[in-house]
Motif scaffolding. Structure first.
Motif, PDB file in Angstrom:
ATOM      1  N   ILE A  80     -60.848   3.552-112.913  1.00 30.94           N
ATOM      2  CA  ILE A  80     -60.795   4.515-111.814  1.00 30.94           C
ATOM      3  C   ILE A  80     -59.384   5.075-111.722  1.00 30.94           C
ATOM      4  N   GLY A  81     -59.287   6.385-111.580  1.00 27.73           N
ATOM      5  CA  GLY A  81     -58.000   7.041-111.448  1.00 27.73           C
ATOM      6  C   GLY A  81     -58.135   8.303-110.625  1.00 27.73           C
ATOM      7  N   GLU A  82     -57.105   9.138-110.721  1.00 30.15           N
ATOM      8  CA  GLU A  82     -57.043  10.366-109.924  1.00 30.15           C
ATOM      9  C   GLU A  82     -56.777  11.576-110.806  1.00 30.15           C
ATOM     10  N   GLY A  83     -57.181  12.713-110.294  1.00 33.16           N
ATOM     11  CA  GLY A  83     -56.813  13.981-110.906  1.00 33.16           C
ATOM     12  C   GLY A  83     -55.485  14.439-110.338  1.00 33.16           C
ATOM     13  N   ASN A  84     -55.059  15.622-110.766  1.00 38.19           N
ATOM     14  CA  ASN A  84     -53.832  16.228-110.249  1.00 38.19           C
ATOM     15  C   ASN A  84     -53.889  17.712-110.575  1.00 38.19           C
ATOM     16  N   LYS A  85     -53.440  18.536-109.653  1.00 33.09           N
ATOM     17  CA  LYS A  85     -53.510  19.986-109.846  1.00 33.09           C
ATOM     18  C   LYS A  85     -52.708  20.456-111.056  1.00 33.09           C
ATOM     19  N   ASN A  86     -51.748  19.637-111.533  1.00 25.31           N
ATOM     20  CA  ASN A  86     -50.910  20.023-112.667  1.00 25.31           C
ATOM     21  C   ASN A  86     -51.437  19.559-114.027  1.00 25.31           C
ATOM     22  N   LEU A  87     -52.603  18.905-114.046  1.00 26.43           N
ATOM     23  CA  LEU A  87     -53.152  18.461-115.331  1.00 26.43           C
ATOM     24  C   LEU A  87     -53.416  19.659-116.236  1.00 26.43           C
ATOM     25  N   ILE A  88     -53.060  19.519-117.511  1.00 29.94           N
ATOM     26  CA  ILE A  88     -53.171  20.608-118.478  1.00 29.94           C
ATOM     27  C   ILE A  88     -54.533  20.582-119.176  1.00 29.94           C
ATOM     28  N   LEU A  89     -54.984  19.395-119.591  1.00 30.55           N
ATOM     29  CA  LEU A  89     -56.341  19.170-120.116  1.00 30.55           C
ATOM     30  C   LEU A  89     -56.699  20.050-121.313  1.00 30.55           C
ATOM     31  N   ASN A  90     -55.787  20.159-122.301  1.00 29.91           N
ATOM     32  CA  ASN A  90     -56.107  21.013-123.442  1.00 29.91           C
ATOM     33  C   ASN A  90     -55.713  20.433-124.792  1.00 29.91           C
ATOM     34  N   HIS A  91     -55.469  19.125-124.872  1.00 26.18           N
ATOM     35  CA  HIS A  91     -55.058  18.562-126.155  1.00 26.18           C
ATOM     36  C   HIS A  91     -56.224  18.620-127.153  1.00 26.18           C
ATOM     37  N   PRO A  92     -55.954  18.998-128.406  1.00 25.94           N
ATOM     38  CA  PRO A  92     -57.040  19.163-129.378  1.00 25.94           C
ATOM     39  C   PRO A  92     -57.619  17.860-129.943  1.00 25.94           C
ATOM     40  N   THR A  93     -56.914  16.720-129.788  1.00 25.97           N
ATOM     41  CA  THR A  93     -57.442  15.486-130.374  1.00 25.97           C
ATOM     42  C   THR A  93     -57.452  14.282-129.432  1.00 25.97           C
ATOM     43  N   ASP A  94     -56.483  14.160-128.530  1.00 28.90           N
ATOM     44  CA  ASP A  94     -56.302  12.929-127.765  1.00 28.90           C
ATOM     45  C   ASP A  94     -56.656  13.070-126.293  1.00 28.90           C
ATOM     46  N   ILE A  95     -57.234  11.993-125.741  1.00 27.64           N
ATOM     47  CA  ILE A  95     -57.556  11.908-124.317  1.00 27.64           C
ATOM     48  C   ILE A  95     -56.956  10.603-123.813  1.00 27.64           C
ATOM     49  N   VAL A  96     -56.041  10.714-122.846  1.00 26.49           N
ATOM     50  CA  VAL A  96     -55.295   9.536-122.382  1.00 26.49           C
ATOM     51  C   VAL A  96     -55.475   9.322-120.878  1.00 26.49           C
ATOM     52  N   ILE A  97     -55.770   8.076-120.540  1.00 24.83           N
ATOM     53  CA  ILE A  97     -55.820   7.619-119.152  1.00 24.83           C
ATOM     54  C   ILE A  97     -54.503   6.907-118.895  1.00 24.83           C
ATOM     55  N   ARG A  98     -53.855   7.210-117.760  1.00 22.52           N
ATOM     56  CA  ARG A  98     -52.537   6.633-117.472  1.00 22.52           C
ATOM     57  C   ARG A  98     -52.493   5.931-116.124  1.00 22.52           C
ATOM     58  N   LYS A  99     -51.820   4.776-116.088  1.00 29.77           N
ATOM     59  CA  LYS A  99     -51.552   4.108-114.816  1.00 29.77           C
ATOM     60  C   LYS A  99     -50.430   4.837-114.074  1.00 29.77           C
ATOM     61  N   SER A 100     -49.556   5.482-114.819  1.00 24.92           N
ATOM     62  CA  SER A 100     -48.422   6.203-114.226  1.00 24.92           C
ATOM     63  C   SER A 100     -48.868   7.576-113.725  1.00 24.92           C
ATOM     64  N   SER A 101     -47.905   8.371-113.297  1.00 19.50           N
ATOM     65  CA  SER A 101     -48.179   9.745-112.851  1.00 19.50           C
ATOM     66  C   SER A 101     -47.736  10.765-113.893  1.00 19.50           C
ATOM     67  N   TYR A 102     -47.418  10.306-115.095  1.00 25.16           N
ATOM     68  CA  TYR A 102     -46.954  11.195-116.165  1.00 25.16           C
ATOM     69  C   TYR A 102     -48.071  12.144-116.592  1.00 25.16           C
ATOM     70  N   ILE A 103     -47.713  13.410-116.763  1.00 21.26           N
ATOM     71  CA  ILE A 103     -48.687  14.432-117.157  1.00 21.26           C
ATOM     72  C   ILE A 103     -48.198  15.152-118.405  1.00 21.26           C
ATOM     73  N   CYS A 104     -49.086  15.255-119.386  1.00 23.81           N
ATOM     74  CA  CYS A 104     -48.853  16.059-120.582  1.00 23.81           C
ATOM     75  C   CYS A 104     -50.222  16.599-121.014  1.00 23.81           C
ATOM     76  N   PRO A 105     -50.302  17.409-122.080  1.00 16.17           N
ATOM     77  CA  PRO A 105     -51.608  17.950-122.477  1.00 16.17           C
ATOM     78  C   PRO A 105     -52.657  16.880-122.800  1.00 16.17           C
ATOM     79  N   ARG A 106     -52.234  15.645-123.116  1.00 10.33           N
ATOM     80  CA  ARG A 106     -53.155  14.558-123.489  1.00 10.33           C
ATOM     81  C   ARG A 106     -53.721  13.817-122.272  1.00 10.33           C
TER      82      ARG A 106
END
Length: 136
Positions: A76-102
């Protein structure tokens, strides 16, 4: 809304990472990839419908159910308005608040090391992984 991705396990799945969980479209996994639980994913974030991306960005709660050979675990996690959601190969779930295309979601309740060890064992055997994203 629900979105299903299928991936495969690999003999090098260790699931030892403390803060992230990843699946990838790549067809290989080295022993250093300790957050990767699935390879050969049939979809990437480029395949997500825009409606799903919007829901993820605005979600207070995102549930990812992983299932391998009948054994399930929930992250279980959260979304964020700044999520990019466009990486061509990787999907990452994070415990932190770090945001990148993955990044799929942040502030998750689990990293790879927290996944049910029976699932990890089955992934090491190369079993199919069902990665189900549920956004409320």
């Amino acid at each position: 809304m629900e979105f299903i991705i299928k991936a495969k396990g690999h003999k090098n799945v260790s699931a030892k990472h403390k803060t992230t969980i990843e699946i990838t479209k790549e067809d290989y996994l080295t022993p250093t990839g300790d957050c990767i639980i699935g390879i050969n994913a049939d979809k990437s974030m480029l395949d997500f419908p825009e409606e799903l991306k919007d829901k993820i960005r605005n979600a207070k709660k995102i549930v990812v159910e992983i299932e391998v050979d009948g054994v399930k675990d929930i992250i279980i996690g959260e979304g964020n308005k700044n999520l990019i959601l466009n990486h061509p190969t990787d999907i990452v779930i994070r415990k932190s608040s770090y945001i990148c295309p993955r990044t799929l979601m942040i502030k998750a309740n689990k990293g790879a090391k927290d996944i049910d060890r029976e699932i990890v064992k089955k992934l090491r055997e190369g079993k199919e992984l069902i990665f189900k994203i549920k956004v409320e």
